[in-house]
Structures are given as C-alpha cells and as structure tokens.
Design a protein around this motif. Structure first.
Motif, mmCIF file in Angstrom:
data_model
loop_
_atom_site.group_PDB
_atom_site.id
_atom_site.type_symbol
_atom_site.label_atom_id
_atom_site.label_comp_id
_atom_site.label_asym_id
_atom_site.label_seq_id
_atom_site.Cartn_x
_atom_site.Cartn_y
_atom_site.Cartn_z
ATOM 1 N N THR A 169 36.574 65.949 40.212
ATOM 2 C CA THR A 169 37.613 65.051 40.742
ATOM 3 C C THR A 169 37.215 63.618 40.380
ATOM 4 O OG1 THR A 169 37.850 66.580 42.578
ATOM 5 C CG2 THR A 169 38.936 64.431 42.811
ATOM 6 N N PRO A 170 37.605 63.177 39.178
ATOM 7 C CA PRO A 170 37.185 61.845 38.738
ATOM 8 C C PRO A 170 38.104 60.730 39.238
ATOM 9 C CG PRO A 170 38.331 62.975 36.955
ATOM 10 C CD PRO A 170 38.371 63.912 38.141
ATOM 11 N N PHE A 171 37.580 59.520 39.229
ATOM 12 C CA PHE A 171 38.392 58.343 39.558
ATOM 13 C C PHE A 171 37.986 57.218 38.613
ATOM 14 C CE2 PHE A 171 39.316 54.328 41.652
ATOM 15 C CZ PHE A 171 40.653 54.516 41.991
ATOM 16 N N ILE A 172 38.995 56.559 38.037
ATOM 17 C CA ILE A 172 38.709 55.469 37.090
ATOM 18 C C ILE A 172 38.715 54.129 37.829
ATOM 19 C CG2 ILE A 172 39.486 54.265 35.004
ATOM 20 C CD1 ILE A 172 40.893 56.937 34.195
ATOM 21 N N VAL A 173 37.569 53.483 37.848
ATOM 22 C CA VAL A 173 37.478 52.126 38.404
ATOM 23 C C VAL A 173 37.814 51.156 37.262
ATOM 24 C CG1 VAL A 173 35.858 50.373 39.260
ATOM 25 C CG2 VAL A 173 35.794 52.695 40.200
ATOM 26 N N PRO A 174 38.765 50.247 37.469
ATOM 27 C CA PRO A 174 39.166 49.336 36.383
ATOM 28 C C PRO A 174 37.979 48.556 35.811
ATOM 29 C CG PRO A 174 40.592 49.059 38.304
ATOM 30 C CD PRO A 174 39.487 49.981 38.721
ATOM 31 N N GLY A 175 37.960 48.392 34.505
ATOM 32 C CA GLY A 175 36.895 47.634 33.840
ATOM 33 C C GLY A 175 36.776 46.237 34.435
ATOM 34 N N GLY A 176 35.540 45.797 34.628
ATOM 35 C CA GLY A 176 35.295 44.464 35.185
ATOM 36 C C GLY A 176 35.691 44.335 36.649
ATOM 37 N N GLY A 177 36.103 45.446 37.269
ATOM 38 C CA GLY A 177 36.592 45.362 38.654
ATOM 39 C C GLY A 177 37.877 44.551 38.724
ATOM 40 N N HIS A 178 38.636 44.591 37.594
ATOM 41 C CA HIS A 178 39.856 43.773 37.543
ATOM 42 C C HIS A 178 41.005 44.507 38.225
ATOM 43 C CE1 HIS A 178 42.334 40.493 36.243
ATOM 44 N NE2 HIS A 178 43.240 41.370 35.877
ATOM 45 N N CYS A 179 41.175 44.226 39.482
ATOM 46 C CA CYS A 179 42.242 44.840 40.278
ATOM 47 C C CYS A 179 42.402 43.983 41.536
ATOM 48 C CB CYS A 179 41.873 46.279 40.650
ATOM 49 S SG CYS A 179 40.318 46.397 41.555
ATOM 50 N N LEU A 180 43.429 44.281 42.311
ATOM 51 C CA LEU A 180 43.702 43.457 43.495
ATOM 52 C C LEU A 180 42.559 43.469 44.502
ATOM 53 C CD1 LEU A 180 47.420 43.823 44.487
ATOM 54 C CD2 LEU A 180 46.159 41.816 43.686
ATOM 55 N N GLU A 181 41.931 44.643 44.656
ATOM 56 C CA GLU A 181 40.831 44.741 45.627
ATOM 57 C C GLU A 181 39.678 43.812 45.211
ATOM 58 O OE1 GLU A 181 42.564 47.208 44.432
ATOM 59 O OE2 GLU A 181 43.500 47.984 46.263
ATOM 60 N N GLY A 182 39.395 43.807 43.887
ATOM 61 C CA GLY A 182 38.329 42.943 43.380
ATOM 62 C C GLY A 182 38.688 41.476 43.555
ATOM 63 N N ALA A 183 39.936 41.144 43.296
ATOM 64 C CA ALA A 183 40.376 39.747 43.440
ATOM 65 C C ALA A 183 40.354 39.333 44.912
ATOM 66 C CB ALA A 183 41.779 39.582 42.860
ATOM 67 N N GLN A 184 40.813 40.232 45.769
ATOM 68 C CA GLN A 184 40.832 39.865 47.196
ATOM 69 C C GLN A 184 39.425 39.614 47.738
ATOM 70 O OE1 GLN A 184 43.385 41.912 49.917
ATOM 71 N NE2 GLN A 184 42.380 40.887 51.649
ATOM 72 N N ALA A 185 38.461 40.318 47.169
ATOM 73 C CA ALA A 185 37.074 40.088 47.603
ATOM 74 C C ALA A 185 36.719 38.610 47.419
ATOM 75 C CB ALA A 185 36.127 40.972 46.793
ATOM 76 N N TYR A 186 37.262 37.987 46.365
ATOM 77 C CA TYR A 186 36.952 36.569 46.149
ATOM 78 C C TYR A 186 37.829 35.623 46.967
ATOM 79 C CZ TYR A 186 32.725 36.733 43.739
ATOM 80 O OH TYR A 186 31.380 36.892 43.519
ATOM 81 N N ALA A 187 39.016 36.069 47.340
ATOM 82 C CA ALA A 187 39.787 35.267 48.309
ATOM 83 C C ALA A 187 39.016 35.266 49.640
ATOM 84 C CB ALA A 187 41.180 35.855 48.484
#
Ligand code: PLP
Length: 327
Positions: free
Chosen positions: A136-154
C-alpha cells in the motif's frame, strides 16, 4: 483544522555579520530542527506525515535530486515509523555517496536512479510495481511541495511571532526558495499576522519565469485554505544568484560561506543557504534592504550539502578569517 506543530527553533542575533552589512540581523535556526542535520524539510514533513499520509500505508515513495534533503527526511521519518521507503532520485547516485544519500541508504531506503525528465514516470512505475506486489504505497510530493508543507511555514511564522519581543518585527525575511512551498507559507503567515515584512525568496535553481508563478499559485491556494482576505503580498522570487542552476555555485558563494563561518560560526552550504545569504548580502549592499533594517535570515538547513561539497576545502583554511566586504 489541525493543531499547529511548534518546534521553537532558536532565533539568534548575528551582530558582526549584521554590522558588516549595516543591518540588525537575526537568524531563525531551522537548520536545528529535530532530525540529524535538520532543515526546512523536517518542518514540512512533520505536517505531511501527520495530515497527508493516510493510515494503512506501508511504503512511502518520494523523489528528488541525489543530495535531496527532502528525500533524506522522508527516508528517516519512514524508518522511524517502520514504513518501507523508495526514493526516486536524479543525478549521480554512484559517486555522490556521502551526505543525504548516505543517510538515506543507511536507514534502508531503496534508491531508484533515473533522469530528471523521467522522474514522475519512474515514480508511477514504482507505485504500480508495489501495488502489484500487494503493498500500500503513498507518494509524498517531491520537495514536500504541497499545501501541508506550505502551511507548516505559515504556522512557523506564528512560532516566530511567539519568540520575538514586541519591538522586533522583521522588515525583511530572506530565505532559500526551491519548490516554493516554504516561501508560500511564509507569505501566508506574514499576511495572517498582518506584518508589513517583505519576504524575499532567493532561488536555488529555478529562473523567475518558472519559479515565481509556482510560489504564487501555492500562496493563493493556501490563502483560500486559511481564509485570508487581506491584500495579497507580492511574491519576490530572485534568481540573481543561481550561478547557472541547481547545485551550481561560484567564488562569490564560497566567499559568503567562508565569511559567515569565519566571522560568527554561521554554517551555510553551496546549494541552498549560501546562495540565499549571498543574496541577502548583496540586497543590503545595494540598498534594496535599507541600512538599519531588521532582517531575519530564515536558515533552512543544508549542512549535509555543505559537507558533501569537496570544492569547499579550498576556502576552509586553518587561518582565522575576518569578515570580508566582497561577495
Ligand atoms: C536546505 C534547503 N533549503 C531550502 C530549500 C527550499 O525549500 P522549498 O522547496 O520549500 O522552496 C530546500 C529544498 O530542497 C532545502 O533542502
């Protein structure tokens, strides 16, 4: 909405480097985020693993360059959680054995090497193979480029606000910008705080024509998610210090690294923070950042990119160094 993850990485003054530039310089030490060699990917991945990766997943797939910090953090986090990890990497994974790649291998990630242009196709092939094997694989976006990653910096801006005295709100935040999620998050965080801070992302690889619209898109989607309705901040994505592209650097970057380390023990690397700090120095010297400004350099990590860079042995001498005025 999920609770904010707080790390409270230190905010430190650098009076000698600041005086050399005529500014009040502080550094947010995300290079000290809690994982070996730290870096902004720790903050992004903490949110991604909590909010994006579904329960029941047994294998994480992600992609990046051979010395990707994101790949290392995903590999380490996967190992810690007992998940298998496949890293699809472009670049030279045979001779660049040290740094991030070494740590990723050490914690058991399977490395699949491919060309830059075939990255996504290879990721999808790995996913299909794993599915056919019953995983059961899951692809994490390269560079953590996604809303969750961005929100971490907000949210990191809230963390910062809690650490600053009321008389020290940054006039400028300068940082290394790659996929753009860190910058998008910082912009949203600044807007949410209603600070007048100017955020300057120094591109580590992309020309502005490509990188800036990606930051803008991520920022605007995040604004909608956070319900931000104030005036959107301009995206300043500067590609003046690319030196030809990702992982390329020149004598000016090496000078910056040597000066920051020699003058005040601030460690930068040639791929990310060395470029960003070179940008900061030149923005201050050119007057874009006016004298006496309160400037926060957001240190995003890169220690392993520093130690993997053999060219640096030329500037790492035994003699004490003074702050130089070039670079
Ligand atoms: C050390 C370091 N700094 C900055 C960045 C850029 O972060 P972002 O991709 O969120 O723009 C990266 C991304 O790889 C990184 O590893």
């Amino acid at each position: 909405m999920s609770k904010m993850i707080v790390f409270d990485t230190p905010v430190e003054s650098y009076p000698r480097l600041g005086a050399d530039l005529g500014i009040d310089l502080r550094v947010k030490r995300d290079d000290l985020l809690p994982a070996p060699a730290g870096g902004n990917k720790v903050r992004k991945c903490a949110s991604i693993f909590r909010d994006l990766v579904p329960n029941g997943v047994d294998t994480i797939i992600t992609h990046g360059g051979a010395q990707s910090n994101h790949a290392r953090i995903v590999a380490m986090e996967s190992a810690r959680r007992g998940l298998a990890c496949v890293l699809v990497l472009h670049g030279d994974t045979n001779t660049q054995f040290g740094g991030n790649l070494l740590l990723s291998r050490l914690v058991g990630a399977r490395i699949v090497t491919t060309s830059h242009s075939a990255l996504w196709e290879t990721v999808k092939r790995c996913e299909a193979e794993l599915l056919s094997q019953g995983a059961t694989p899951f692809i994490v976006p390269g560079g953590g480029h996604c809303l969750e990653g961005a929100q971490a910096y907000a949210d990191a801006v809230e963390e910062l606000a809690g650490q600053l005295q009321s008389d020290w709100t940054p006039d400028f935040i300068v940082h290394a910008s790659g996929t753009g999620a860190t910058q998008a998050g910082l912009l949203a965080g600044i807007e949410r705080r209603q600070w007048q801070t100017v955020v300057v992302g120094i591109s580590v690889g992309r020309v502005s024509a490509r990188g800036k619209p990606i930051v803008e898109k991520c920022y605007h989607v995040l604004r909608a998610r956070l319900g931000l309705k104030a005036t959107a901040r301009p995206v300043l994505f500067r590609d003046d210090w690319l030196c030809g592209g990702y992982e390329a650097f020149d004598a000016g970057i090496l000078n910056t690294i040597a000066d920051a380390a020699g003058s005040e023990g601030l460690l930068l690397d040639p791929t990310y923070t060395g470029k960003a700090f070179t940008g900061l120095r030149q923005l201050a010297r050119s007057g874009f950042i006016p004298a006496r400004s309160k400037v926060l350099f957001w240190h995003t990590g890169g220690l392993l990119n520093l130690v993997a860079a053999h060219a640096l042995s030329a500037v790492a001498g035994n003699e004490p160094r003074n702050v130089a005025s070039n670079g």
